[in-house]
Design a protein around this motif. Structure first.
Motif, PDB file in Angstrom:
ATOM      1  N   TRP A  93      46.769  33.236  45.387  1.00 57.85           N
ATOM      2  CA  TRP A  93      46.125  33.077  44.081  1.00 57.85           C
ATOM      3  C   TRP A  93      45.967  31.595  43.744  1.00 57.85           C
ATOM      4  O   TRP A  93      44.871  31.134  43.386  1.00 57.85           O
ATOM      5  CB  TRP A  93      46.983  33.778  43.032  1.00 57.85           C
ATOM      6  CG  TRP A  93      46.362  33.958  41.678  1.00 57.85           C
ATOM      7  CD1 TRP A  93      45.654  33.047  40.960  1.00 57.85           C
ATOM      8  CD2 TRP A  93      46.421  35.155  40.882  1.00 57.85           C
ATOM      9  NE1 TRP A  93      45.278  33.574  39.751  1.00 57.85           N
ATOM     10  CE2 TRP A  93      45.723  34.877  39.676  1.00 57.85           C
ATOM     11  CE3 TRP A  93      47.007  36.401  41.045  1.00 57.85           C
ATOM     12  CZ2 TRP A  93      45.603  35.814  38.659  1.00 57.85           C
ATOM     13  CZ3 TRP A  93      46.877  37.342  40.034  1.00 57.85           C
ATOM     14  CH2 TRP A  93      46.184  37.048  38.866  1.00 57.85           C
ATOM     15  N   THR A 111      40.791  38.278  52.200  1.00 55.65           N
ATOM     16  CA  THR A 111      42.123  38.696  51.756  1.00 55.65           C
ATOM     17  C   THR A 111      42.166  40.195  51.545  1.00 55.65           C
ATOM     18  O   THR A 111      41.127  40.845  51.354  1.00 55.65           O
ATOM     19  CB  THR A 111      42.512  37.990  50.444  1.00 55.65           C
ATOM     20  OG1 THR A 111      43.845  38.365  50.080  1.00 55.65           O
ATOM     21  CG2 THR A 111      41.560  38.374  49.325  1.00 55.65           C
ATOM     22  N   TYR A 113      44.479  41.158  49.192  1.00 55.57           N
ATOM     23  CA  TYR A 113      45.060  41.198  47.851  1.00 55.57           C
ATOM     24  C   TYR A 113      43.971  41.570  46.842  1.00 55.57           C
ATOM     25  O   TYR A 113      43.172  40.733  46.427  1.00 55.57           O
ATOM     26  CB  TYR A 113      45.658  39.834  47.489  1.00 55.57           C
ATOM     27  CG  TYR A 113      46.938  39.491  48.221  1.00 55.57           C
ATOM     28  CD1 TYR A 113      48.037  40.335  48.177  1.00 55.57           C
ATOM     29  CD2 TYR A 113      47.038  38.302  48.931  1.00 55.57           C
ATOM     30  CE1 TYR A 113      49.213  40.019  48.845  1.00 55.57           C
ATOM     31  CE2 TYR A 113      48.215  37.973  49.597  1.00 55.57           C
ATOM     32  CZ  TYR A 113      49.296  38.836  49.551  1.00 55.57           C
ATOM     33  OH  TYR A 113      50.461  38.517  50.212  1.00 55.57           O
ATOM     34  N   LEU A 116      43.251  39.546  43.515  1.00 54.69           N
ATOM     35  CA  LEU A 116      42.477  38.309  43.480  1.00 54.69           C
ATOM     36  C   LEU A 116      41.015  38.551  43.106  1.00 54.69           C
ATOM     37  O   LEU A 116      40.319  37.624  42.675  1.00 54.69           O
ATOM     38  CB  LEU A 116      42.557  37.599  44.838  1.00 54.69           C
ATOM     39  CG  LEU A 116      43.947  37.155  45.289  1.00 54.69           C
ATOM     40  CD1 LEU A 116      43.863  36.392  46.608  1.00 54.69           C
ATOM     41  CD2 LEU A 116      44.621  36.289  44.227  1.00 54.69           C
ATOM     42  N   LEU A 119      39.642  37.481  39.702  1.00 52.12           N
ATOM     43  CA  LEU A 119      39.378  36.080  39.374  1.00 52.12           C
ATOM     44  C   LEU A 119      37.887  35.798  39.218  1.00 52.12           C
ATOM     45  O   LEU A 119      37.507  34.795  38.610  1.00 52.12           O
ATOM     46  CB  LEU A 119      39.969  35.170  40.464  1.00 52.12           C
ATOM     47  CG  LEU A 119      41.499  35.071  40.512  1.00 52.12           C
ATOM     48  CD1 LEU A 119      41.936  34.206  41.686  1.00 52.12           C
ATOM     49  CD2 LEU A 119      42.037  34.493  39.203  1.00 52.12           C
TER      50      LEU A 119
END
Length: 260
Positions: A93, A111, A113, A116, A119
């Motif tokens: 992050w 990624t 994740y 994220l 964002l």
């Protein structure tokens, strides 16, 4: 699939080819001038220098963050996956924010994740793309196409099934995944998950051993099952196939004698 997309983009040297005025493998490309090209892909350690895989990842990431300029192009793959979940997510992050706000360079940031992806709502120059996947009759089909937008989920268990993991492992993984996705537990609650989902609560209809032989009314001997699992029919010669039949018959007779 994104692991195929990212290194391909890097290995093809599309940016270098374009900057040199050469043909690139695309119908059209608008790239602009690049002063430095950085790539952090793959996992490797450096035991000679006492560096773990994660340390090598962090050293290389640090070099990129400290040297990239607004004219640079950065390719990062799976930053933070070499450590604990929350630590890795925090590092990924912060790295993404730094690249966006400080380095301000063009970046391909791959990624798993999902956190994220949010964002993009607060970072104006951040755009999400994903590999298109279609679910069909309980399975998944990778369409080998990059589309705009974040992926709605991961397909790790499906990929594990394609790789041939035992059904008992896959069933257990699906149990745990359902519990975690329900929001009942976090990464720090793995002990509680283990208590609520004891290993032996799951029984597979296709377990490797202890299958029921409906014709015989008993359990198939494990030695026979192991021999069948190890068999590669397409590679057997007629003589080897005959020998294997005799071996299976012998194993069956031996196990019958042991069960008396």
């Amino acid at each position: 699939m994104k692991n195929t997309y990212s290194p391909t983009l890097a290995m093809a040297h599309i940016i270098i080819l374009a900057q040199a005025g050469l043909f690139v493998p695309a119908d059209s490309a608008v790239i602009g001038i690049v002063d430095r090209l950085f790539s952090r892909v793959g996992a490797s350690d450096d035991l000679a220098k006492g560096r773990s895989t994660f340390m090598v990842e962090m050293v290389e990431t640090a070099a990129i963050l400290n040297r990239a300029t607004p004219r640079s192009f950065v390719i990062l793959d799976e930053i933070g996956r070499g450590t604990a979940t929350y630590d890795g997510l925090a590092i990924a992050w912060a790295t993404l924010e730094h690249l966006h706000d400080v380095n301000q360079c063009r970046t391909l940031f791959a990624t798993h994740y999902h956190e994220l992806t949010h964002l993009q709502d607060v970072k104006p120059r951040l755009l999400c793309h994903s590999m298109q996947v279609r679910e069909w009759q309980g399975d998944i089909v990778f369409l080998h196409r990059v589309i705009a937008g974040a992926a709605d989920r991961s397909y790790g268990v499906h990929v594990a099934r394609l790789a041939g993991l035992p059904n008992k492992v896959l069933g257990r993984a699906e149990q745990i995944l359902a519990e975690l996705e329900a929001g009942k537990h976090g990464a720090v609650d793995v002990g509680l998950v283990a208590d609520n989902l004891p290993l032996f609560d799951y029984t597979s209809d296709d377990s490797d051993h202890g299958k029921k032989d409906k014709r015989a009314g008993g359990a198939i001997p494990s030695a026979v099952v192991d021999a069948i699992d190890a068999m590669l029919p397409d590679t057997l010669t007629p003589r080897e196939a005959m020998d294997l039949l005799y071996e299976l018959k012998s194993l069956r007779a031996s196990d019958k004698g042991d069960n008396k």
